[in-house]
Structures are given as structure tokens and as C-alpha cells.
Design a protein around this motif. Structure first.
Motif: not given
Length: 372
Positions: A106-108, A199-204, A229-230
Motif C-alpha cells: 500500500g501507499v499513503y 486522508s483527512n485531518t483529525l479534529p483539532g 508513506p509518500l
């Protein structure tokens, strides 16, 4: 599926007379979407039909962008081994595909807003040497909706024959959904499916407006070894001094534009929100089939969070399909309350505002010149 209806009563007094046919109505549509269509539609949305690695223009001042293209091209090439078994068939005794040259399965794509992560993710889908029915592309919400429509085991069975699953905007603001999708991905990895995600940012975690790779890998519980991770550095390419969204028009202007635009829908905003509560979000794409424009009268702040989240999904589907929007009522930046915009789902609401604003710019041309 019903394809037309008398426009909502709130706009009927402004309806033109003469030869113009009545517009369509979202509220009259109750699509029934077979499971096969839900899976078949897991492809890059129309605005990303033509993107390729070759159409991604790396910023020469950001070497990580060119490096990401090189790595992803190699990742796609590494997925060109023996063909996967047919979609939906069990693979208990199938040989698992060999690891790609990059190592993990997988790649992120880790980067801030507007650095082209979705462009690269869609390019990976297009470049992977497999038939369209053996690779899938969808947002995190579309994936959770698929599980809701098919059930967990059937979703595993259906996707296990795929070569690649791309997940855009992996959302981590709902722990239950995060665990659900992590469990699904673990099953798919066991079946030999390669993964790619943004992905999206976590709250905060507001900072750069991104969700750091280390946090992403921690949240997906046990799958971190499968992701490389890239990092993709750069500025938001969308910050180009675009004009502000046009102010909402009058109800009469919106109604006349709906009547004058073939394939446009016309609905009262309140009625539409009520209708969305009776349609499963997995069907919102079908709800917008063949629409040339969406015209809404009486737009007002949404009353509660459940309604707001349904509107977010509809905004995503309209944006994916590049459907212009024309409205009367309050501007889009007043759709969500301050409490919502400061809460755990703030990222979704700001995304919806941004996307609806872009569609409102597109819808400006539906109103005759000089009618602002």
C-alpha cells in the motif's frame, strides 16, 4: 426512477408560462441501485477521467512531487503480475501477489490541501494494468456506504478479487468507521489486494491542514506495515485568486433558469433536505443521474448535524459530476452553524462549502447576462 415532477410549490408562482417544459425534481427521484452498480461505479469521478501521471506538473521547487510520481509509476508497474481472480470469487488457495518493488502492498499520499493527491491517486488507478472491474476507486464515505448497503462479508467477497483499491479522503473523525474500514482493509490485504489512500485531518489537527502519516498509520490499527508513506510538499494549487462565489439569486431568477435549462432540476431546499433523509447516501450518485444543473430555492442553514452530513455527501457527488448549482436564499458560507464549523466534522463542512461555492460559480452562466 422518476425523472420529472412539478417544481416545488415555493417556486411555482415564479414558473414561466409558454412552451418551456417543467424541470426535473430531485425530490421525485427514489433510485434503487443494485449492488453491482455500486461496485461498478467505484472509478475515478468524471473530473478525473483524463488525469494521468503525465498530466501532473510537479512544482520544480518541491522535489517530493516528482519523486512521488516516480514511486507511484513503479508501484503501478509492480501490480502487473498474474491476473487477479474474478471479482467476487473467494481466493482461499490463490497465490498472493508478490510484493511490489516499493515493498509494502500500500501507499499513503501524505500532503496538505491542493498538492494534487487525488490527481495522483486517480493516475495510479488509470496506470495499474488491470481491467476496470478489477480495480476500485472511491472516497472513504463511499466505501462505508458500500459496506452499509452490502454488508461487511459481502463487501469483502466482492472486493477480494480486485488488484487495487484506492481510497480518497480517508476520514478518521468517526472511530467506529475507522475500525470498520481498517478491518475491511485487513481482509483485503490477506486476499492480495493492493491499497492506496489519502486522508483527512483529525479534529483539532489544524496545523498544515493535513493528517500526518505517523498518525494515519497508527489509526489504521495493524495495517501500518502495509503502507509506504509518500510525502507531497507544496502549496494549494487552488489558491489562484478565483472570484468570490456569486451571491444567491432571487427565487424568480432561479426558477426561470431551471425552466430554461434542459436537464435542470428545481427543488425547495427544505424539501430536498427532508428527501435526503429517506434516501441511502450510497444512492446519492444515482439521484443526480443525467442532471445538467441543480436549482434550489430557499436555501437556509441546515438544522442539525445528521442533515448537514447528508448534505456533505450530496455536495461531493455533485462536485464529482461537475453539476452546476444555482440557488436563492442564504449564501453557502452560512449553511453550517459556528458550532458545526468548530466541531469534529469541521473538515467535511468546509469541504462542502468550498465545493458548493465552485459549483455556484459554474452555475452563474445559467442566469441571463445582467441578471445579477
Amino acid at each position: 426512477m422518476s425523472s420529472s415532477s412539478t417544481p416545488p410549490s415555493s417556486a411555482s408562482s415564479s414558473a414561466p408560462r409558454g412552451d418551456e417544459s417543467a424541470p426535473l425534481s430531485l425530490c421525485a427521484r427514489e433510485p434503487q441501485v443494485p449492488a453491482e452498480r455500486l461496485v461498478a461505479e467505484m472509478v475515478p469521478p468524471p473530473r478525473f477521467d483524463q488525469v494521468r501521471f503525465s498530466t501532473y506538473i510537479p512544482d520544480p521547487n518541491q522535489p517530493s512531487q516528482a519523486e512521488a510520481v516516480t514511486v507511484l509509476e513503479g508501484f503501478a508497474t509492480g501490480l502487473g503480475g498474474a491476473s487477479a481472480t474474478g471479482a467476487g470469487k473467494r481466493r482461499w488457495f490463490a497465490r498472493k501477489p508478490a510484493a511490489t518493488p516499493a515493498g509494502p502492498r500500500g501507499v499513503y499520499l501524505d500532503g496538505g490541501y491542493g498538492v494534487g493527491k487525488t490527481h495522483l491517486l486517480a493516475s495510479l488507478w488509470h496506470a495499474t494494468p488491470a481491467a476496470p472491474e478489477h480495480k476500485a476507486f472511491g472516497t472513504f464515505v463511499e466505501l462505508t456506504n458500500l459496506v452499509g448497503a452490502l454488508g461487511f462479508q459481502e463487501t469483502v467477497r466482492t472486493l477480494s478479487g480486485h488488484r487495487l483499491l484506492c481510497i480518497d479522503e480517508f476520514e478518521l473523525d468517526d472511530p467506529g468507521d475507522t475500525v470498520l474500514v481498517s478491518s475491511l482493509l485487513a481482509k483485503l490485504v490477506e486476499a492480495g489486494v493492493a491499497l492506496a489512500a489519502t486522508s483527512n485531518t483529525l479534529p483539532g489537527k489544524l496545523g498544515e491542514g493535513r493528517f500526518a502519516a505517523a498518525d494515519f498509520l497508527r489509526e489504521i490499527q495493524g495495517l501500518s506495515a502495509h503502507f509506504r508513506p509518500l510525502r507531497i510538499d507544496g502549496e494549494d494549487y487552488r489558491h489562484r485568486g478565483l472570484p468570490a462565489a456569486p451571491e444567491p439569486y432571487s427565487e424568480e431568477q432561479v426558477t426561470r433558469a431551471a425552466y430554461a435549462t434542459p436537464g435542470a432540476s428545481l427543488d425547495g431546499f427544505g424539501q430536498l433536505l427532508d428527501h435526503l433523509s429517506r434516501v441511502h447516501p450510497s444512492r446519492y450518485g444515482a439521484l443526480t443521474d443525467d442532471l445538467r444543473a441543480v436549482c434550489l430555492t430557499g436555501v437556509r442553514p441546515v438544522p442539525d448535524q445528521s442533515t448537514a452530513l447528508r448534505l456533505v455527501v450530496l455536495a461531493d457527488r455533485l462536485y464529482d459530476r461537475e453539476v452546476p448549482v444555482l440557488t436563492s436564499g442564504v449564501p453557502f458560507d452560512r449553511l453550517f452553524s459556528e458550532e458545526m464549523l468548530n466541531g469534529g466534522y469541521r473538515k467535511k463542512y468546509f469541504r462542502a462549502i468550498s465545493r458548493l461555492t465552485a459549483l455556484a460559480r459554474d452555475g452563474k452562466g445559467l442566469v441571463g447576462p445582467g441578471a445579477a
